[in-house]
Write a protein that holds these residues in place. Structure first.
Motif, PDB file in Angstrom:
ATOM      1  N   UNK A 173       0.824  -1.213   0.000  1.00 54.89           N
ATOM      2  CA  UNK A 173       0.000   0.000   0.000  1.00 54.89           C
ATOM      3  C   UNK A 173       0.861   1.268   0.000  1.00 54.89           C
ATOM      4  N   UNK A 174       1.959   1.238   0.747  1.00 53.91           N
ATOM      5  CA  UNK A 174       2.850   2.412   0.768  1.00 53.91           C
ATOM      6  C   UNK A 174       3.461   2.633  -0.611  1.00 53.91           C
ATOM      7  N   UNK A 175       3.923   1.558  -1.238  1.00 52.46           N
ATOM      8  CA  UNK A 175       4.518   1.673  -2.574  1.00 52.46           C
ATOM      9  C   UNK A 175       3.501   2.216  -3.567  1.00 52.46           C
ATOM     10  N   UNK A 176       2.267   1.726  -3.510  1.00 54.13           N
ATOM     11  CA  UNK A 176       1.228   2.168  -4.436  1.00 54.13           C
ATOM     12  C   UNK A 176       0.955   3.659  -4.282  1.00 54.13           C
ATOM     13  N   UNK A 177       0.904   4.120  -3.020  1.00 54.66           N
ATOM     14  CA  UNK A 177       0.581   5.526  -2.771  1.00 54.66           C
ATOM     15  C   UNK A 177       1.765   6.453  -3.052  1.00 54.66           C
ATOM     16  N   UNK A 178       2.976   5.973  -2.804  1.00 48.94           N
ATOM     17  CA  UNK A 178       4.147   6.850  -2.855  1.00 48.94           C
ATOM     18  C   UNK A 178       4.708   7.033  -4.256  1.00 48.94           C
TER      19      UNK A 178
ATOM     20  N   UNK B  97     -12.785  11.178  -1.346  1.00 47.75           N
ATOM     21  CA  UNK B  97     -11.418  11.672  -1.403  1.00 47.75           C
ATOM     22  C   UNK B  97     -10.952  11.841  -2.855  1.00 47.75           C
ATOM     23  N   UNK B  98     -11.294  10.882  -3.703  1.00 45.89           N
ATOM     24  CA  UNK B  98     -10.915  10.982  -5.112  1.00 45.89           C
ATOM     25  C   UNK B  98     -11.563  12.199  -5.761  1.00 45.89           C
ATOM     26  N   UNK B  99     -12.833  12.437  -5.434  1.00 43.18           N
ATOM     27  CA  UNK B  99     -13.575  13.536  -6.050  1.00 43.18           C
ATOM     28  C   UNK B  99     -13.053  14.900  -5.599  1.00 43.18           C
ATOM     29  N   UNK B 100     -12.757  15.039  -4.285  1.00 45.29           N
ATOM     30  CA  UNK B 100     -12.446  16.374  -3.757  1.00 45.29           C
ATOM     31  C   UNK B 100     -10.969  16.585  -3.418  1.00 45.29           C
ATOM     32  N   UNK B 101     -10.184  15.500  -3.256  1.00 44.13           N
ATOM     33  CA  UNK B 101      -8.774  15.674  -2.879  1.00 44.13           C
ATOM     34  C   UNK B 101      -7.811  14.973  -3.819  1.00 44.13           C
ATOM     35  N   UNK B 102      -8.321  14.108  -4.700  1.00 48.23           N
ATOM     36  CA  UNK B 102      -7.458  13.441  -5.669  1.00 48.23           C
ATOM     37  C   UNK B 102      -7.103  12.021  -5.267  1.00 48.23           C
ATOM     38  N   UNK B 103      -6.551  11.304  -6.237  1.00 50.91           N
ATOM     39  CA  UNK B 103      -6.209   9.897  -6.024  1.00 50.91           C
ATOM     40  C   UNK B 103      -5.119   9.719  -4.969  1.00 50.91           C
ATOM     41  N   UNK B 104      -4.156  10.612  -4.945  1.00 48.55           N
ATOM     42  CA  UNK B 104      -3.045  10.479  -4.006  1.00 48.55           C
ATOM     43  C   UNK B 104      -3.539  10.459  -2.559  1.00 48.55           C
ATOM     44  N   UNK B 105      -4.468  11.367  -2.238  1.00 47.84           N
ATOM     45  CA  UNK B 105      -5.011  11.412  -0.874  1.00 47.84           C
ATOM     46  C   UNK B 105      -5.757  10.130  -0.529  1.00 47.84           C
TER      47      UNK B 105
ATOM     48  N   UNK C 287      -3.137   7.276  -0.087  1.00 44.21           N
ATOM     49  CA  UNK C 287      -2.350   7.471   1.124  1.00 44.21           C
ATOM     50  C   UNK C 287      -3.190   7.179   2.371  1.00 44.21           C
ATOM     51  N   UNK C 288      -4.472   7.482   2.312  1.00 47.33           N
ATOM     52  CA  UNK C 288      -5.339   7.155   3.455  1.00 47.33           C
ATOM     53  C   UNK C 288      -5.400   5.644   3.665  1.00 47.33           C
ATOM     54  N   UNK C 289      -5.396   4.879   2.558  1.00 48.95           N
ATOM     55  CA  UNK C 289      -5.387   3.417   2.665  1.00 48.95           C
ATOM     56  C   UNK C 289      -4.073   2.932   3.269  1.00 48.95           C
ATOM     57  N   UNK C 290      -2.957   3.519   2.845  1.00 48.92           N
ATOM     58  CA  UNK C 290      -1.650   3.119   3.381  1.00 48.92           C
ATOM     59  C   UNK C 290      -1.547   3.425   4.874  1.00 48.92           C
ATOM     60  N   UNK C 291      -2.031   4.595   5.267  1.00 49.30           N
ATOM     61  CA  UNK C 291      -1.990   4.981   6.688  1.00 49.30           C
ATOM     62  C   UNK C 291      -2.866   4.048   7.522  1.00 49.30           C
ATOM     63  N   UNK C 292      -4.043   3.703   6.997  1.00 51.55           N
ATOM     64  CA  UNK C 292      -4.927   2.796   7.726  1.00 51.55           C
ATOM     65  C   UNK C 292      -4.304   1.410   7.844  1.00 51.55           C
ATOM     66  N   UNK C 293      -3.658   0.941   6.788  1.00 46.81           N
ATOM     67  CA  UNK C 293      -2.972  -0.354   6.855  1.00 46.81           C
ATOM     68  C   UNK C 293      -1.860  -0.315   7.907  1.00 46.81           C
ATOM     69  N   UNK C 294      -1.145   0.799   7.976  1.00 45.83           N
ATOM     70  CA  UNK C 294      -0.099   0.953   8.984  1.00 45.83           C
ATOM     71  C   UNK C 294      -0.664   0.913  10.389  1.00 45.83           C
ATOM     72  N   UNK C 295      -1.795   1.592  10.589  1.00 43.17           N
ATOM     73  CA  UNK C 295      -2.429   1.582  11.907  1.00 43.17           C
ATOM     74  C   UNK C 295      -2.913   0.185  12.273  1.00 43.17           C
ATOM     75  N   UNK C 296      -3.482  -0.527  11.289  1.00 42.19           N
ATOM     76  CA  UNK C 296      -3.947  -1.883  11.538  1.00 42.19           C
ATOM     77  C   UNK C 296      -2.808  -2.837  11.846  1.00 42.19           C
ATOM     78  N   UNK C 297      -1.675  -2.648  11.163  1.00 40.55           N
ATOM     79  CA  UNK C 297      -0.502  -3.478  11.417  1.00 40.55           C
ATOM     80  C   UNK C 297       0.037  -3.250  12.824  1.00 40.55           C
TER      81      UNK C 297
END
Length: 406
Positions: A295-300, A363-371, A374-384
């Motif tokens: 997820x981090x690689x995908x977002x970064x 998020x895609x509509x109002x902040x873009x794909x990157x946001x 990155x929200x998915x990567x951060x959530x995965x990090x929190x879950x880990x």
């Protein structure tokens, strides 16, 4: 001369028995027919109804909400009534509702059909996985659960690839709806042929309580799996339109899901022995770490090579994590709560996935794909972090059957 004592050579000790394979086939076709359409529905709604991305997220999250509503009751029903009958009835309504997509001429009608489809989908996934456990020999159950999960994971990975290929070749959504209908019908036929072992009626049934609908002993594990479901909700529903719009790859999504399926398949084969030996938390730990890297690689990195490598990492991760977590749910449940254990992990996963779909669309509509990613990567990090710091010990303190575990 027979002694009446079962040996390891008896049919009842075979992992790949006929009934288990029918449940596996039904599960594969259930998920394949459903996820054949999933990555293409945002494109379909955009092209057919000119829908905004936030509205698409709301419409597509309807089935998750419906599945969430039915799942807790599904576990109770499966544990209380004839499992085979429950499975056949729910699967029948699941395949019939594919007709609704063909006839939905407005955005409202499509939203209604999609939401209604979540009800039998949510019930069938609980009923079929519980039936699969019933036909497994007890000494092979951990391993069998792992392979069973592979059937829906592979379907979720291969189906979008097939769907995207058919759509690219035909530009015909109605054909896709009909194909999904036929595949679901074949799945219905497969599960209708399952023969279940006789199950004695329960004596001294527990009084009606919350844990008849949700496995309260696994509440922290449910929170953890919901966090991982959120990441998958963002990824699976927006990866196709992201590849098309941002990376300008017309066939990239098909390759993405093929690589994802390779990761899932490889991790299930590699992790089967660990599951058989009861090394549940070790398998899960490996999975959540690999997924986090993906997820981090995908977002970064907004590059095709990162797009494809992340698919392999996420596939490897989920292939280790989910069957281990499912078995952990079963291990903290009583033998008469298998349906509840199944419904609880699926409810938690769908809750997270629904939030991911809805939040991802906004998020895609109002902040873009990157946001969004990155929200998915951060959530995965929190879950880990939650798993390593708390969930692992939580499970080890509550498992009912003592088995070797790391």
């Amino acid at each position: 001369m027979t002694t009446g004592i079962r040996t390891d050579n008896d049919a009842d000790t075979q992992l790949w028995n006929a009934n288990y394979m029918r449940a596996m086939a039904g599960n594969f076709l259930l998920f394949f027919s459903f996820y054949l359409l999933t990555p293409l529905l945002p494109i379909y709604l955009d092209a057919q109804f000119n829908a905004d991305k936030d509205l698409i997220g709301i419409v597509l999250s309807g089935y998750v909400i419906a599945a969430l509503l039915i799942r807790p009751f599904s576990g109770f029903i499966v544990d209380t009534f004839n499992r085979k009958k429950v499975l056949v009835i729910c699967f029948f309504f699941f395949f019939i509702l594919f007709w609704g997509y063909i006839g939905a001429g407005t955005m409202l009608m499509f939203a209604i059909v999609r939401t209604l489809h979540g009800l039998p989908f949510g019930a069938v996934t609980v009923a079929n996985s519980t039936v699969a456990m019933d036909v497994l020999p007890s000494e092979r159950r951990n391993e069998g659960i792992g392979y069973y999960g592979l059937s829906n994971n592979l379907a979720m990975a291969f189906a979008p690839t097939v769907g995207i290929y058919i759509y690219s070749a035909t530009d015909n959504f109605e054909m896709l709806f009909w194909i999904a209908f036929v595949l679901a019908l074949i799945g219905f036929y497969s599960v209708s042929r399952i023969k279940l072992p006789y199950r004695h009626a329960m004596r001294n049934k527990p009084k009606m309580s919350l844990d008849r609908f949700f496995l309260t002993r696994a509440w922290l594990m449910a929170v953890n799996i919901a966090m991982f479901g959120m990441c998958w909700g963002v990824m699976s529903n927006y990866v196709a339109i992201y590849g098309k719009e941002q990376l300008e790859m017309t066939n990239g999504t098909g390759i993405f899901f093929m690589l994802l399926s390779f990761g899932l398949f490889a991790s299930r084969l590699q992790g089967a022995k660990a599951l058989r030996l009861g090394k549940l938390t070790a398998n899960c730990a490996e999975g959540v770490t690999l997924s986090l890297a993906g997820y981090i690689l995908f977002a970064a990195v907004e590059q095709p090579w990162a797009y494809f490598l992340s698919a392999i990492l996420i596939g490897l991760g989920n292939g280790h994590m989910y069957p281990a977590m499912l078995t952990m749910f079963v291990k903290v449940a009583r033998h008469d709560q298998r349906g509840t254990a199944n419904s609880s992990i699926l409810t938690a996963w769908d809750c997270g996935m629904g939030i991911g779909i809805l939040a991802g669309g906004m998020l895609v509509e109002y902040a873009g794909y990157s946001s969004a990613f990155w929200s998915a990567a951060i959530m995965q990090g929190a879950g880990t972090a939650l798993f390593f710091l708390f969930t692992k010990r939580f499970f080890l303190e509550r498992q009912i059957y003592d088995e070797e575990d790391d």
